[in-house]
Design a protein around this motif. Structure first.
Motif, short mmCIF file in Angstrom:
data_model
loop_
_atom_site.label_atom_id
_atom_site.label_comp_id
_atom_site.label_asym_id
_atom_site.label_seq_id
_atom_site.Cartn_x
_atom_site.Cartn_y
_atom_site.Cartn_z
N ASP A 211 0.98 -1.39 -0.02
CA ASP A 211 -0.07 0.03 0.32
C ASP A 211 0.41 1.24 -0.40
O ASP A 211 0.35 2.37 0.64
CB ASP A 211 -0.82 -0.16 0.98
CG ASP A 211 -1.89 -0.82 1.02
OD1 ASP A 211 -2.14 -1.47 0.34
OD2 ASP A 211 -2.38 -1.36 2.37
N SER A 213 1.25 4.27 -0.83
CA SER A 213 1.25 5.23 -2.31
C SER A 213 2.21 5.93 -3.36
O SER A 213 1.85 6.75 -4.23
CB SER A 213 0.27 6.05 -0.91
OG SER A 213 1.00 7.41 -0.09
N LEU A 216 2.96 3.70 -5.45
CA LEU A 216 1.49 3.05 -6.45
C LEU A 216 1.43 3.82 -7.45
O LEU A 216 1.53 4.33 -8.63
CB LEU A 216 0.53 3.18 -5.63
CG LEU A 216 0.04 1.47 -4.42
CD1 LEU A 216 -0.86 1.41 -3.92
CD2 LEU A 216 0.13 0.66 -5.54
N SER A 217 1.34 5.71 -6.31
CA SER A 217 0.95 7.14 -7.95
C SER A 217 1.89 6.53 -8.52
O SER A 217 1.94 7.17 -10.20
CB SER A 217 0.90 8.05 -6.86
OG SER A 217 1.80 8.53 -6.08
N LEU A 220 1.29 3.85 -11.58
CA LEU A 220 0.31 4.85 -12.61
C LEU A 220 0.26 5.63 -13.28
O LEU A 220 -0.28 5.98 -14.05
CB LEU A 220 -0.85 4.91 -11.41
CG LEU A 220 -1.64 3.38 -10.49
CD1 LEU A 220 -2.15 4.32 -9.40
CD2 LEU A 220 -2.22 3.08 -11.32
N GLN A 231 -2.52 -3.28 -9.13
CA GLN A 231 -1.96 -1.98 -8.57
C GLN A 231 -3.58 -0.85 -8.74
O GLN A 231 -3.77 -0.05 -7.49
CB GLN A 231 -1.13 -1.97 -8.79
CG GLN A 231 -0.08 -2.73 -8.22
CD GLN A 231 0.60 -2.66 -10.12
OE1 GLN A 231 0.41 -1.81 -11.65
NE2 GLN A 231 1.83 -3.72 -9.53
N ALA A 235 -4.90 1.16 -5.13
CA ALA A 235 -5.09 2.96 -5.07
C ALA A 235 -6.06 3.50 -4.65
O ALA A 235 -6.36 4.63 -4.15
CB ALA A 235 -4.57 3.66 -6.45
N THR A 236 -7.05 2.60 -5.68
CA THR A 236 -8.61 3.20 -5.44
C THR A 236 -9.57 2.98 -3.64
O THR A 236 -9.94 3.33 -2.82
CB THR A 236 -9.74 2.10 -6.23
OG1 THR A 236 -9.55 2.74 -7.40
CG2 THR A 236 -11.27 3.08 -6.47
N GLU A 248 0.07 11.79 0.98
CA GLU A 248 -0.67 10.46 -0.18
C GLU A 248 -1.45 10.50 -0.79
O GLU A 248 -1.85 10.34 -2.33
CB GLU A 248 -0.98 9.07 0.86
CG GLU A 248 0.28 9.00 1.52
CD GLU A 248 0.55 8.09 2.54
OE1 GLU A 248 -0.85 8.42 3.48
OE2 GLU A 248 1.58 6.90 3.15
N ARG A 249 -2.88 11.00 -0.31
CA ARG A 249 -4.08 10.86 -0.92
C ARG A 249 -3.68 12.29 -2.24
O ARG A 249 -4.64 11.84 -3.35
CB ARG A 249 -5.11 12.32 -0.24
CG ARG A 249 -6.63 11.68 -0.39
CD ARG A 249 -7.88 12.45 0.07
NE ARG A 249 -7.15 11.00 0.95
CZ ARG A 249 -8.36 10.25 1.68
NH1 ARG A 249 -8.92 10.09 0.36
NH2 ARG A 249 -8.75 9.48 2.43
N LEU A 252 -2.42 9.50 -5.24
CA LEU A 252 -3.02 8.77 -5.70
C LEU A 252 -4.16 8.79 -6.19
O LEU A 252 -3.90 9.11 -7.43
CB LEU A 252 -3.60 8.18 -4.79
CG LEU A 252 -2.80 7.19 -3.75
CD1 LEU A 252 -3.03 6.54 -2.41
CD2 LEU A 252 -2.38 6.16 -4.54
N VAL A 256 -3.59 8.16 -10.30
CA VAL A 256 -5.21 7.55 -10.51
C VAL A 256 -6.17 8.35 -12.34
O VAL A 256 -5.88 7.61 -13.52
CB VAL A 256 -6.39 6.81 -10.14
CG1 VAL A 256 -7.81 6.94 -10.77
CG2 VAL A 256 -5.93 6.39 -9.24
#
Length: 563
Positions: A211, A213, A216-217, A220, A231, A235-236, A248-249, A252, A256
């Motif tokens: 997780d 972030s 992950l971001s 993407l 993945q 993120a979702t 982090e928000r 992400l 996305v």
């Protein structure tokens, strides 16, 4: 205290320290206090109690306890080292450096003190000294992942990017689970255009922290990488939770959104970009149109035709300086990369040298420049030149400063360097506004997270550029992004001629030039010229109507005269 008792107390203290390291701070605290109740001047008990104070956030108490311990037992390098760490946490780097150096005077082999000294030197900007110390540490600890990682960070900050990447990789070789080494190497690989390697290291981070972030971001967001469904789902899921940090928000939502943009799911992508900007706008002061207008008014009033007419002649001309300016996402990085591909050109990137000069003038800027003595102007010019050229290659005939918002400082540039040349990059404002809305910028006045704020700022920028065209005694070439994209060789030849540089075909292969690009354009400039970025705003036309109306009411210009 006789010898048997001292030995017994030492054992008690060491046992308490082990419990403290295991998380039992309360037990350790009580033990240290019990020892000090019987032996108030016991240096080790004072030392360890200082560690507890630091651990629970009582830094001033920690400092007092450690200093008293040092008074009683000045030959323990550990105490000097721990005092240095307390001082670092207080932001007192110069005092911390002195403590670490005293520890090494006591014991030149104390590795923790040497490593902490190197870290403090790096943080204080003494990159060369830090790098030298890390290298000495590696002589005795060649497989230390921590030292290799710290050395890599210092090398990166010193702009030795290839060596930084190599040392991150060696840290990972020594410790394959070193998450921060993977993460930093991934980010550096992105900036160097090594996107496949970047993806591999982000994936290595996710193997340890599914997780994460940032990883992950980034995955993407990377063009050409097709994320796995798991993945995207991760993120979702994280975005649906309530415990996510705001940074982090933002990351992400941005990641996305870019993923959905590539899938041409534009409405959903725009929702995520809007959500990211909504979080950003809550974290900083709101954009103030009146404040921006007043700032531009002051610049225009100060740097009048009369101001330039009465400027004293000065020695520093700056003929070799190139200032690439314009709105963010207007093609400044692309232009920089093209020119930096020429062997006679060095780019300092988005240097903070000019903003630091402006900051030094204080609140009286820009009015303070009017009537400033030539000697003071010369000193300012020397400070800027020293900062901007510190990493330049010896054979560089031209030096680029590509901080785009320096369009606000063209009056200062003309004052300090009347021989400098300016390239003003322009782009369709709807494409520029959309791109600014999608990307993230570290701006004092954040006009990018709201489309109408962007529109207001853009109109003020155009007003200022009209003023510069009328009064500025600098050579300035206007460069339209769309024209550069459509006529790459013709425009490149014209740019080199403007800069009095011979033709070099490497400028057409700018996307293969080894360099580090830290701006959001790091992906675009690694590709040959493409036209898909022109008119991209049409994919989001329904969402851009308020901006479009604002710009039409302001009668925006799409280009100025080419000189």
């Amino acid at each position: 205290m006789n010898e048997p008792i001292t030995r017994s107390v030492g054992q008690v203290l060491d046992q308490a320290l082990q419990r403290q390291k295991q998380g039992d701070v309360e037990f350790a605290y009580k033990t240290y206090r019990q020892v000090l109740a019987q032996y108030p001047e016991h240096p080790l008990a004072l030392h360890y109690l200082g560690l507890v104070a630091q651990q629970v956030g009582r830094g001033m108490d920690a400092e007092k306890l450690l200093r008293r311990s040092i008074e009683l037992a000045p030959d323990d390098p550990r105490t000097h080292n721990h005092l240095g760490q307390v001082l670092v946490s207080q932001g007192r780097l110069s005092d911390a450096i002195a403590s670490f150096r005293r520890a090494l005077q006591v014991d030149a082999t104390h590795a923790d003190s040497a490593n902490n000294l190197a870290n403090a030197l790096a943080e204080s900007g003494e990159a060369t000294a830090a790098i030298d110390l890390y290298r000495r540490l590696l002589e005795s600890q060649p497989r230390s992942a921590a030292v290799l990682y710290n050395l890599a960070n210092a090398l990166k900050n010193d702009r030795d990017f290839e060596q930084a990447a190599a040392h991150y990789a060696k840290a990972i070789e020594c410790q394959p689970t070193h998450l921060l080494a993977h993460l930093n190497l991934a980010m550096l690989s992105e900036q160097m255009g090594r996107f496949e390697a970047a993806a591999d290291h982000y994936l290595a981070v996710l193997q340890q922290a599914p997780d994460h972030s940032r990883a992950l971001s980034a995955l993407l967001s990377i063009p050409g990488y097709e994320p796995e469904a798991a993945q995207v789902q991760a993120a979702t899921r994280l975005l649906a939770g309530k415990d996510l940090e705001s940074e982090e928000r933002v990351r992400l939502h941005s990641g996305v959104g870019k993923y959905l943009d590539r899938r041409q799911e534009f409405d959903q992508a725009f929702d995520h970009f809007t959500a990211a900007n909504s979080v950003l706008s809550r974290r900083c002061a709101p954009y103030d149109p009146r404040e921006t207008t007043e700032q531009f008014d002051r610049i225009i009033r100060t740097f009048s035709a009369d101001y330039f007419a009465k400027l004293p002649a000065r020695a520093a001309q700056g003929e070799h300086f190139i200032f690439i300016v314009g709105m963010p996402r207007s093609g400044t990085t692309l232009t920089e990369q093209i020119l930096a591909s020429h062997p006679a050109v060095y780019s300092a990137g988005e240097s903070r040298a000019l903003p630091e000069l402006v900051k030094g003038f204080g609140h009286a800027y820009p009015e303070a420049l009017d009537g400033m003595p030539a000697a003071q102007l010369d000193e300012s010019a020397r400070r800027y030149q020293s900062a901007i050229e510190q990493h330049a290659t010896p054979d560089a005939q031209r030096v680029i400063d590509k901080l785009h918002l320096n369009f606000m400082q063209l009056g200062l540039i003309a004052t300090l360097f009347p021989g400098a040349r300016v390239i003003h990059c322009q782009r369709d404002p709807l494409d520029t506004g959309l791109s600014c809305f999608i990307e993230r910028f570290d701006l004092q006045r954040d006009f990018t997270s709201n489309l109408l704020s962007f529109g207001h700022y853009f109109l003020q920028y155009q007003r200022l550029m009209r003023h510069w065209r009328a009064v500025l005694p600098l050579r300035m070439r206007e460069l339209q992004y769309e024209t550069l994209i459509s006529n790459q060789e013709e425009q490149t030849r014209a740019l080199l001629a403007y800069l009095d540089l011979p033709w070099d075909s490497r400028c057409l292969q700018f996307h293969t030039t080894p360099s580090v690009v830290r701006t959001p354009s790091r992906w675009q400039v690694r590709q040959a010229m493409y036209t898909s970025s022109i008119g991209r705003w049409r994919n989001y036309a329904a969402h851009l109507q308020p901006l479009q109306r604002l710009l039409e009411e302001g009668k925006h210009e799409t280009a100025g005269p080419t000189q």
